[in-house]
Design an enzyme around this catalytic site. Structure first.
Site, PDB file in Angstrom:
ATOM      1  N   HIS A  17       0.838  -1.204   0.000  1.00  0.00           N
ATOM      2  CA  HIS A  17       0.000   0.000   0.000  1.00  0.00           C
ATOM      3  C   HIS A  17       0.875   1.257   0.000  1.00  0.00           C
ATOM      4  O   HIS A  17       0.578   2.228  -0.694  1.00  0.00           O
ATOM      5  CB  HIS A  17      -0.863   0.061   1.272  1.00  0.00           C
ATOM      6  N   LYS A  41     -15.134  -7.799   4.678  1.00  0.00           N
ATOM      7  CA  LYS A  41     -14.535  -8.832   5.524  1.00  0.00           C
ATOM      8  C   LYS A  41     -14.426  -8.248   6.934  1.00  0.00           C
ATOM      9  O   LYS A  41     -14.187  -7.049   7.068  1.00  0.00           O
ATOM     10  CB  LYS A  41     -13.156  -9.211   4.978  1.00  0.00           C
ATOM     11  N   ARG A  92      -2.421  -6.005  -8.204  1.00  0.00           N
ATOM     12  CA  ARG A  92      -1.340  -6.980  -8.081  1.00  0.00           C
ATOM     13  C   ARG A  92      -1.398  -7.927  -9.280  1.00  0.00           C
ATOM     14  O   ARG A  92      -0.995  -7.577 -10.366  1.00  0.00           O
ATOM     15  CB  ARG A  92      -1.443  -7.723  -6.752  1.00  0.00           C
ATOM     16  N   SER A 130      -2.632  -8.021   3.070  1.00  0.00           N
ATOM     17  CA  SER A 130      -2.817  -7.853   4.522  1.00  0.00           C
ATOM     18  C   SER A 130      -3.238  -9.168   5.168  1.00  0.00           C
ATOM     19  O   SER A 130      -2.811  -9.492   6.276  1.00  0.00           O
ATOM     20  CB  SER A 130      -3.885  -6.797   4.815  1.00  0.00           C
TER      21      SER A 130
HETATM   22  O1  PNS Z   1      -8.848  -2.901   0.653  1.00  0.00           O
HETATM   23  P1  PNS Z   1     -10.128  -3.409   0.077  1.00  0.00           P
HETATM   24  O2  PNS Z   1     -10.899  -4.198   1.115  1.00  0.00           O
HETATM   25  O3  PNS Z   1      -9.938  -4.159  -1.204  1.00  0.00           O
HETATM   26  O4  PNS Z   1     -11.011  -2.089  -0.269  1.00  0.00           O
HETATM   27  C1  PNS Z   1     -12.315  -2.197  -0.762  1.00  0.00           C
HETATM   28  C2  PNS Z   1     -13.029  -0.822  -0.755  1.00  0.00           C
HETATM   29  C3  PNS Z   1     -13.018  -0.235   0.628  1.00  0.00           C
HETATM   30  C4  PNS Z   1     -12.340   0.124  -1.695  1.00  0.00           C
HETATM   31  C5  PNS Z   1     -14.503  -1.054  -1.240  1.00  0.00           C
HETATM   32  O5  PNS Z   1     -15.074  -2.106  -0.541  1.00  0.00           O
HETATM   33  C6  PNS Z   1     -15.376   0.184  -1.081  1.00  0.00           C
HETATM   34  O6  PNS Z   1     -15.242   1.145  -1.801  1.00  0.00           O
HETATM   35  N1  PNS Z   1     -16.285   0.151  -0.081  1.00  0.00           N
HETATM   36  C7  PNS Z   1     -17.216   1.237   0.191  1.00  0.00           C
HETATM   37  C8  PNS Z   1     -18.631   0.881  -0.275  1.00  0.00           C
HETATM   38  C9  PNS Z   1     -18.818   1.206  -1.746  1.00  0.00           C
HETATM   39  O7  PNS Z   1     -18.665   2.325  -2.182  1.00  0.00           O
HETATM   40  N2  PNS Z   1     -19.196   0.182  -2.528  1.00  0.00           N
HETATM   41  C10 PNS Z   1     -19.473   0.353  -3.947  1.00  0.00           C
HETATM   42  C11 PNS Z   1     -18.227   0.210  -4.792  1.00  0.00           C
HETATM   43  S1  PNS Z   1     -17.985  -1.449  -5.179  1.00  0.00           S
END
Ligand code: PNS
Length: 163
Positions: A17, A41, A92, A130
């Site tokens: 990150h 999660k 990745r 992570s």
């Molecule tokens: O590090 P991650 O868990 O891959 O991040 C995922 C994240 C936080 C970017 C994604 O789950 C997110 O944007 N969550 C907020 C809810 C949202 O906007 N959902 C619609 C987009 S798919």
């Protein structure tokens, strides 16, 4: 120059990150790191802990001028509130593509004003996640090549002493 937001669970932040933050910072006049409060999660660290750990890790690595914040709800609402132009994500391997593609297209449908921008991971971080770091640490393995020392300490405290 544009404003960008880099969202994620950051549970916890890793060198992968941090590499993305470093590189994105060069392209944008302002970069927010946005820690999602309720990831799909269930997180090891609370959102307050993830905020604190992320800030400390960036400071430890000498990455300055980044604003770390948390958000709840839709990412695009957070991006709007912070007048972002772009959403930054790291990519990745193949495995990330489907998910990122789906997310980028969903966000684009909801809010076409934001451009999703992807940074290909550095080769040496291409395997890093992570979830792996947490697993290795939970069994007492050495994670010092994956995360800064402050994150390592937070992980050990949480996983090895239950704190
Ligand atoms: O590090 P991650 O868990 O891959 O991040 C995922 C994240 C936080 C970017 C994604 O789950 C997110 O944007 N969550 C907020 C809810 C949202 O906007 N959902 C619609 C987009 S798919």
């Amino acid at each position: 120059m544009a404003v960008a937001i880099y969202p994620g669970s950051f549970d916890p932040i890793t060198y992968g990150h941090i590499d993305i933050v470093r590189r994105a910072r060069k392209l944008f006049s302002k970069l927010y790191v946005a820690v999602v409060a309720n990831p799909h999660k269930s997180p090891l660290f609370t959102v307050e802990e993830r905020l604190r750990i992320t800030e400390a890790a960036l400071a430890e690595e000498g990455v300055n001028g980044i604003e770390v914040l948390s958000f709840d709800g839709l990412l695009i609402e957070c991006a709007r509130a912070h007048r972002a132009d772009a959403i930054v994500r790291g990519l990745r391997a193949n495995a990330d593509f489907e998910y990122e593609f789906q997310m980028a297209l969903t966000n684009r449908d909801l809010a076409p004003e934001f451009e999703s921008v992807f940074f290909m991971t550095e080769k040496r971080f291409s395997f890093l996640a992570s979830s792996m770091v947490k697993e290795v640490c939970s069994y007492g393995g050495d994670v010092s090549t994956f995360v800064p020392a402050s994150v390592d300490r937070a992980l050990r405290k949480k996983l090895q002493t239950g704190g």
